[in-house]
Design a protein around this motif. Structure first.
Motif, short mmCIF file in Angstrom:
data_model
loop_
_atom_site.label_atom_id
_atom_site.label_comp_id
_atom_site.label_asym_id
_atom_site.label_seq_id
_atom_site.Cartn_x
_atom_site.Cartn_y
_atom_site.Cartn_z
N UNK A 18 -41.03 88.85 99.66
CA UNK A 18 -39.81 88.25 99.14
C UNK A 18 -38.74 89.31 98.89
N UNK A 19 -39.17 90.45 98.36
CA UNK A 19 -38.23 91.55 98.12
C UNK A 19 -37.66 92.07 99.44
N UNK A 20 -38.53 92.26 100.43
CA UNK A 20 -38.07 92.76 101.72
C UNK A 20 -37.13 91.77 102.39
N UNK A 21 -37.48 90.48 102.32
CA UNK A 21 -36.65 89.47 102.97
C UNK A 21 -35.32 89.25 102.29
N UNK A 22 -35.24 89.54 100.99
CA UNK A 22 -34.01 89.33 100.24
C UNK A 22 -33.10 90.55 100.25
N UNK A 28 -35.48 97.18 108.53
CA UNK A 28 -36.21 98.32 109.09
C UNK A 28 -37.41 97.86 109.92
N UNK A 29 -37.77 96.58 109.78
CA UNK A 29 -38.96 96.08 110.45
C UNK A 29 -38.65 95.00 111.49
N UNK A 30 -37.78 94.05 111.14
CA UNK A 30 -37.53 92.90 112.00
C UNK A 30 -36.03 92.64 112.10
N UNK A 31 -35.64 91.81 113.09
CA UNK A 31 -34.24 91.45 113.25
C UNK A 31 -33.80 90.55 112.10
N UNK A 32 -32.49 90.54 111.87
CA UNK A 32 -31.95 89.81 110.73
C UNK A 32 -32.30 88.32 110.77
N UNK A 33 -32.40 87.75 111.97
CA UNK A 33 -32.68 86.32 112.09
C UNK A 33 -34.06 85.92 111.61
N UNK A 34 -34.95 86.89 111.42
CA UNK A 34 -36.30 86.59 110.96
C UNK A 34 -36.44 86.66 109.43
N UNK A 162 -35.49 92.87 120.41
CA UNK A 162 -35.82 91.50 120.78
C UNK A 162 -36.33 90.75 119.56
N UNK A 163 -37.24 91.39 118.85
CA UNK A 163 -37.89 90.75 117.70
C UNK A 163 -37.96 91.69 116.51
N UNK A 223 -25.24 102.26 109.26
CA UNK A 223 -25.03 100.89 108.81
C UNK A 223 -26.28 100.31 108.16
N UNK A 224 -26.08 99.24 107.39
CA UNK A 224 -27.22 98.59 106.74
C UNK A 224 -28.22 98.11 107.77
N UNK A 225 -27.73 97.57 108.88
CA UNK A 225 -28.59 97.15 109.98
C UNK A 225 -28.40 98.13 111.13
N UNK A 226 -29.33 99.07 111.31
CA UNK A 226 -29.14 100.12 112.32
C UNK A 226 -29.38 99.66 113.74
N UNK A 227 -29.94 98.45 113.93
CA UNK A 227 -30.29 97.99 115.26
C UNK A 227 -29.21 97.06 115.84
#
Length: 233
Positions: A18-22, A28-34, A162-163, A223-227
């Motif tokens: 929950x902490x990671x998803x919020x 750092x692990x998955x795309x924002x859409x996940x 991709x994912x 950036x916050x989202x490096x990918x």
């Protein structure tokens, strides 16, 4: 590991998800859409932990039942989420993997106003496969991290997803024009420039690497989202 300990571990793992998803940690692990799936998984684990405790208390009294010691391995992903925040993939991975640039089915018109902000993938695909038709007479602004090949040639790179980070692949743009004299690998750079027909082939895999003719460049924070996820949107 008894049932109460199992519930505690499940709850801790769920709260960690929950902490990671919020937060931006998930990026750092998955795309924002996940992110929603991470939040759902966290809720499910927390509910499972509560249900385990409730079932144990409501059930008939019995001797403490211990599960195999391998159950303690559930703590590993919890500790990884709490203690280890892995850095985003950078120049080391990028220069050991061929560019993943792909030809898009179509090119959307660029918005009005100069310079127009583009992602590394968007610029590279237009420059490599559209011969720069949609880029001519336009100034563009691109952000990416610096990578240097063995000869010291600088590239602006973004890892495309991709994912998740496990399948990240680099897309590279060569730097020409007013390239800063000193560039450090993995430092982030915002460049403004124009299309140039100059291009080369990636020594790893032979994919196309287009160039940009830089007019100005300045260092920026990561950036916050490096990918870059634009290629599969």
């Amino acid at each position: 590991m008894n049932r109460h300990t199992q519930a505690a571990v499940l709850c801790l793992l769920g709260v960690s998800l929950l902490h990671a998803g919020a937060t931006d940690l998930s990026l750092r692990y998955v795309k924002a859409g996940l992110r929603p799936l991470l939040l759902v998984a966290g809720v499910v684990l927390v509910v499972a932990a509560v249900a385990t405790v409730w079932y144990e208390r409501r059930g008939p009294a019995s001797d403490a039942h211990h599960e195999p010691r391998v159950s303690w391995l559930l703590l590993l992903p919890v500790l990884a989420l709490i203690l280890i925040a892995p850095p985003a993939l950078g120049s080391y991975s990028a220069m050991r993997t061929g560019t993943a640039l792909q030809r898009p089915p179509a090119y959307a018109p660029l918005p009005s106003g100069d310079p127009v902000r583009l992602g590394v993938v968007d610029y590279a695909s237009r420059a490599a496969y559209d011969e720069g038709r949609t880029l001519r007479d336009r100034r563009v602004r691109i952000t990416g991290f610096v990578a240097l090949d063995r000869a010291g040639t600088p590239y602006l790179v973004r890892m495309a997803l991709n994912c998740c980070a496990a399948d990240a692949q680099p897309v590279k743009i060569g730097l020409a024009g007013r390239v800063p004299p000193v560039l450090q690998p993995d430092s982030w750079l915002e460049v403004t420039g124009t299309y140039t027909p100059k291009r080369t082939r990636d020594p790893v895999g032979g994919g196309p690497i287009p160039y940009i003719d830089i007019t100005s460049a300045e260092p920026v924070r990561a950036p916050a989202d490096p990918y870059d996820e634009s290629w599969n949107n």
